[in-house]
Every structure is written in C-alpha cells, then in structure tokens.
Design a protein around this motif. Sequence first.
Motif, PDB file in Angstrom:
ATOM      1  N   LEU A  38       0.766  -1.291   0.173  1.00  0.00           N
ATOM      2  CA  LEU A  38       0.140   0.025  -0.233  1.00  0.00           C
ATOM      3  C   LEU A  38       0.983   1.318  -0.091  1.00  0.00           C
ATOM      4  O   LEU A  38       0.249   2.312  -0.260  1.00  0.00           O
ATOM      5  CB  LEU A  38      -0.932  -0.028   1.118  1.00  0.00           C
ATOM      6  CG  LEU A  38      -1.990  -1.102   1.235  1.00  0.00           C
ATOM      7  CD1 LEU A  38      -2.568  -1.322   2.351  1.00  0.00           C
ATOM      8  CD2 LEU A  38      -3.014  -0.991  -0.050  1.00  0.00           C
ATOM      9  N   ARG A  59      -7.097  -1.430  -5.792  1.00  0.00           N
ATOM     10  CA  ARG A  59      -7.679  -2.819  -5.664  1.00  0.00           C
ATOM     11  C   ARG A  59      -8.076  -3.395  -4.268  1.00  0.00           C
ATOM     12  O   ARG A  59      -9.260  -3.870  -4.421  1.00  0.00           O
ATOM     13  CB  ARG A  59      -6.308  -3.549  -5.989  1.00  0.00           C
ATOM     14  CG  ARG A  59      -5.887  -3.403  -7.313  1.00  0.00           C
ATOM     15  CD  ARG A  59      -4.824  -4.471  -7.656  1.00  0.00           C
ATOM     16  NE  ARG A  59      -5.082  -6.100  -7.075  1.00  0.00           N
ATOM     17  CZ  ARG A  59      -4.027  -6.929  -6.832  1.00  0.00           C
ATOM     18  NH1 ARG A  59      -2.951  -6.333  -7.248  1.00  0.00           N
ATOM     19  NH2 ARG A  59      -4.403  -7.973  -6.489  1.00  0.00           N
ATOM     20  N   LEU A  60      -7.490  -2.828  -3.253  1.00  0.00           N
ATOM     21  CA  LEU A  60      -8.028  -3.022  -2.038  1.00  0.00           C
ATOM     22  C   LEU A  60      -9.397  -2.433  -1.677  1.00  0.00           C
ATOM     23  O   LEU A  60     -10.326  -3.112  -1.197  1.00  0.00           O
ATOM     24  CB  LEU A  60      -7.000  -2.441  -0.814  1.00  0.00           C
ATOM     25  CG  LEU A  60      -7.629  -2.626   0.580  1.00  0.00           C
ATOM     26  CD1 LEU A  60      -7.409  -4.193   0.997  1.00  0.00           C
ATOM     27  CD2 LEU A  60      -6.649  -1.924   1.602  1.00  0.00           C
ATOM     28  N   TRP A  63     -12.034  -4.494  -3.475  1.00  0.00           N
ATOM     29  CA  TRP A  63     -12.355  -5.772  -2.593  1.00  0.00           C
ATOM     30  C   TRP A  63     -12.984  -5.715  -1.522  1.00  0.00           C
ATOM     31  O   TRP A  63     -13.961  -6.352  -1.399  1.00  0.00           O
ATOM     32  CB  TRP A  63     -10.865  -6.207  -2.092  1.00  0.00           C
ATOM     33  CG  TRP A  63     -10.908  -7.818  -1.486  1.00  0.00           C
ATOM     34  CD1 TRP A  63     -10.812  -8.875  -2.080  1.00  0.00           C
ATOM     35  CD2 TRP A  63     -10.689  -7.890  -0.190  1.00  0.00           C
ATOM     36  NE1 TRP A  63     -10.966  -9.779  -1.176  1.00  0.00           N
ATOM     37  CE2 TRP A  63     -10.935  -8.985   0.252  1.00  0.00           C
ATOM     38  CE3 TRP A  63     -10.815  -7.164   0.930  1.00  0.00           C
ATOM     39  CZ2 TRP A  63     -10.906  -9.736   1.353  1.00  0.00           C
ATOM     40  CZ3 TRP A  63     -10.610  -7.665   2.286  1.00  0.00           C
ATOM     41  CH2 TRP A  63     -10.951  -8.942   2.434  1.00  0.00           C
TER      42      TRP A  63
END
Length: 104
Positions: A38, A59-60, A63
């Motif tokens: 990150l 992306r996190l 998700w």
Amino acid sequence: MIARLSRGPATVNELAEPFSITVQAVSKHIQVLETAGLVTRTRDAQRRPVHLAPAMLARLTGWIDHYRLDHEQRFRRLDTLLASTSTPERPTPPHHLAAEEQES
C-alpha cells in the motif's frame, strides 16, 4: 496515515507528528503497509519519504466494496425474511369465546 499520504509523500517523523505514539510504532505500521504493497519508500538525500501506492489502494478498496455490497444484500434479504415471519397480531377470539370471557 493513509489520509495524510493521500495529500503527498511524508517522512515517518512527519507521519508520527499528529499521533501520541512513538516514531518506532509508526515505522512498524509503515512496514506493515509496505509489506501489503500500500506504500513505498524512496530515498531523497537523507530523507526516506513514504509514498502511497494508489493502484494497490484502489484494488483493496474494490475488494472491500465487493464484500460490503455482498453483505448488504444478505442483510436486506434477512430484513425481508424477518419482516415476513414476524409474529402477527393476536387475533380476536370468536364472538362466543369473547362472551364467555366477559361472564367469568
């Protein structure tokens, strides 16, 4: 720390300033974020600024949103089920029973 890094790179000391924790604790936190991909660190003379890795953060976030939406749908289905199976109001007794209750 992530919010601060979203405004631009910062050193560990700069990241530690607003918190009442040690610089070493902030450094460990940064190591965890770095291991997760990150954040990244670069070298600028004696400084080692920490940079946010926006692609990995995106992306996190995606998700997290996936699972948040999935759970929200499950809660809506549960709400619907609970609403349909809630205990109905107590029905009024037939007239002949109501008269017997009044006599007793």
